[in-house]
Design an enzyme around this catalytic site. Structure first.
Site, PDB file in Angstrom:
ATOM      1  N   GLU A  34      11.526  -3.430   1.020  1.00 40.94           N
ATOM      2  CA  GLU A  34      10.115  -3.164   0.716  1.00 40.94           C
ATOM      3  C   GLU A  34       9.351  -4.484   0.656  1.00 40.94           C
ATOM      4  OE1 GLU A  34       7.782  -1.366   0.844  1.00 40.94           O
ATOM      5  OE2 GLU A  34       7.115  -0.389  -0.998  1.00 40.94           O
ATOM      6  N   ASP A  35       8.082  -4.439   1.019  1.00 37.00           N
ATOM      7  CA  ASP A  35       7.284  -5.670   0.982  1.00 37.00           C
ATOM      8  C   ASP A  35       6.905  -6.062  -0.439  1.00 37.00           C
ATOM      9  OD1 ASP A  35       5.580  -3.498   0.682  1.00 37.00           O
ATOM     10  OD2 ASP A  35       4.177  -4.089   2.262  1.00 37.00           O
ATOM     11  N   ASP A  85       4.338  -3.003  -6.715  1.00 32.56           N
ATOM     12  CA  ASP A  85       3.100  -3.257  -7.458  1.00 32.56           C
ATOM     13  C   ASP A  85       3.153  -2.389  -8.724  1.00 32.56           C
ATOM     14  OD1 ASP A  85       0.446  -4.064  -7.915  1.00 32.56           O
ATOM     15  OD2 ASP A  85      -0.396  -2.528  -6.626  1.00 32.56           O
ATOM     16  N   PHE A 122      -4.305  -9.697  -4.724  1.00 38.09           N
ATOM     17  CA  PHE A 122      -4.069  -8.895  -3.527  1.00 38.09           C
ATOM     18  C   PHE A 122      -3.691  -9.817  -2.373  1.00 38.09           C
ATOM     19  CE2 PHE A 122      -4.950  -6.321   0.201  1.00 38.09           C
ATOM     20  CZ  PHE A 122      -4.305  -5.147  -0.173  1.00 38.09           C
ATOM     21  N   ARG A 172      -1.614  -8.386   9.306  1.00 37.57           N
ATOM     22  CA  ARG A 172      -0.149  -8.266   9.249  1.00 37.57           C
ATOM     23  C   ARG A 172       0.524  -9.401  10.023  1.00 37.57           C
ATOM     24  NH1 ARG A 172       1.090  -3.255   7.018  1.00 37.57           N
ATOM     25  NH2 ARG A 172      -0.268  -1.522   7.546  1.00 37.57           N
TER      26      ARG A 172
HETATM   27  P1  5GP Z   1       2.976   0.625  -5.684  1.00 40.30           P
HETATM   28  O1  5GP Z   1       3.255   2.073  -5.451  1.00 40.30           O
HETATM   29  O2  5GP Z   1       4.146  -0.179  -6.184  1.00 40.30           O
HETATM   30  O3  5GP Z   1       1.751   0.436  -6.543  1.00 40.30           O
HETATM   31  O4  5GP Z   1       2.483   0.054  -4.319  1.00 40.30           O
HETATM   32  C1  5GP Z   1       3.289  -0.383  -3.353  1.00 40.30           C
HETATM   33  C2  5GP Z   1       2.535  -0.455  -2.057  1.00 40.30           C
HETATM   34  O5  5GP Z   1       1.153  -0.818  -2.240  1.00 40.30           O
HETATM   35  C3  5GP Z   1       3.130  -1.566  -1.232  1.00 40.30           C
HETATM   36  O6  5GP Z   1       4.191  -1.082  -0.433  1.00 40.30           O
HETATM   37  C4  5GP Z   1       1.939  -2.018  -0.415  1.00 40.30           C
HETATM   38  O7  5GP Z   1       1.828  -1.216   0.727  1.00 40.30           O
HETATM   39  C5  5GP Z   1       0.746  -1.777  -1.303  1.00 40.30           C
HETATM   40  N1  5GP Z   1       0.360  -3.007  -2.019  1.00 40.30           N
HETATM   41  C6  5GP Z   1       0.504  -3.290  -3.322  1.00 40.30           C
HETATM   42  N2  5GP Z   1       0.053  -4.517  -3.619  1.00 40.30           N
HETATM   43  C7  5GP Z   1      -0.374  -5.045  -2.451  1.00 40.30           C
HETATM   44  C8  5GP Z   1      -0.939  -6.320  -2.097  1.00 40.30           C
HETATM   45  O8  5GP Z   1      -1.155  -7.241  -2.897  1.00 40.30           O
HETATM   46  N3  5GP Z   1      -1.244  -6.471  -0.784  1.00 40.30           N
HETATM   47  C9  5GP Z   1      -1.033  -5.515   0.153  1.00 40.30           C
HETATM   48  N4  5GP Z   1      -1.388  -5.790   1.402  1.00 40.30           N
HETATM   49  N5  5GP Z   1      -0.497  -4.312  -0.142  1.00 40.30           N
HETATM   50  C10 5GP Z   1      -0.181  -4.085  -1.438  1.00 40.30           C
END
Ligand code: 5GP
Length: 177
Positions: free
Chosen positions: A96-97, A100, A149, A162
């Site tokens: 996973e990238d 959050d 972000f 990207r």
């Molecule tokens: P979560 O469900 O943990 O809140 O969110 C995860 C997803 O939100 C990540 O896989 C990503 O796609 C997006 N996301 C969360 N923070 C960031 C960020 O700082 N930058 C970007 N580009 N995407 C984010």
């Protein structure tokens, strides 16, 4: 055109990804693993991490759409592209990238566990602990970052950036009140 302030340069990322690959190779020595690359944001990290792992691996992709506004996930997750093969009895490493709020990975792990894998672990390039809503265990973590972000190295804003080769903080224009 919004500004991108560099946060982690390409060399720093590459060095950490190589270390993560070595760690995974040690932990799973003698085993075969399925790398589950979460689309789209993890395609760059997944490609680099896969090449840093010295094990017999197969690679599959899982496309997820997490509903929310531009920068905030709501926890409502839809699978847009499913794995191409059953994973029963396999060791899975989800790539996973960024974790959050944790809502997306929480959903994803619950979903994958219903498919009877031998084990499921998580490798995430980034973690924003300040934003946690659901705690998620990250077995292999690249970097912890503040509540900012980020874009680049696979991560987007509105599908752009990207291809930026480093990770940077996107300065968004002020939203009208
Ligand atoms: P979560 O469900 O943990 O809140 O969110 C995860 C997803 O939100 C990540 O896989 C990503 O796609 C997006 N996301 C969360 N923070 C960031 C960020 O700082 N930058 C970007 N580009 N995407 C984010």
């Amino acid at each position: 055109m919004p500004q991108i302030h560099p946060l982690l340069d390409a060399d720093t990322i590459a060095a950490r990804v190589r270390e993560m690959g070595r760690e995974i190779s040690r932990d799973y020595a003698g085993e075969e693993v399925v790398l589950v690359i979460v689309l789209k944001g993890s395609f760059v990290f997944g490609a680099d991490l896969a090449r840093a792992i010295d094990l017999p691996v197969t690679i599959d992709f899982l496309g997820l759409r997490s509903y929310g506004d531009g920068t905030e996930s709501s926890g409502v997750v839809e699978i847009t592209t499913d794995l191409s093969k059953p994973v029963e009895g396999k060791h899975l490493i989800v790539i996973e990238d960024i974790v959050d709020t944790g809502l997306t990975m929480d959903y994803m792990f619950k979903n994958l566990r219903t498919r009877g894998p031998k084990s499921v672990k998580l490798a995430s390039l980034l973690h924003k602990p300040a934003r946690t809503k659901v705690p998620v265990k990250i077995d292999y973590l690249g970097f912890t970052i503040d509540d900012v972000f980020v874009v680049g190295y696979g991560l987007d804003y509105a599908q752009r950036y990207r291809n930026v080769p480093f990770l940077g903080i996107l300065e968004l224009p002020e939203e009208p009140a």
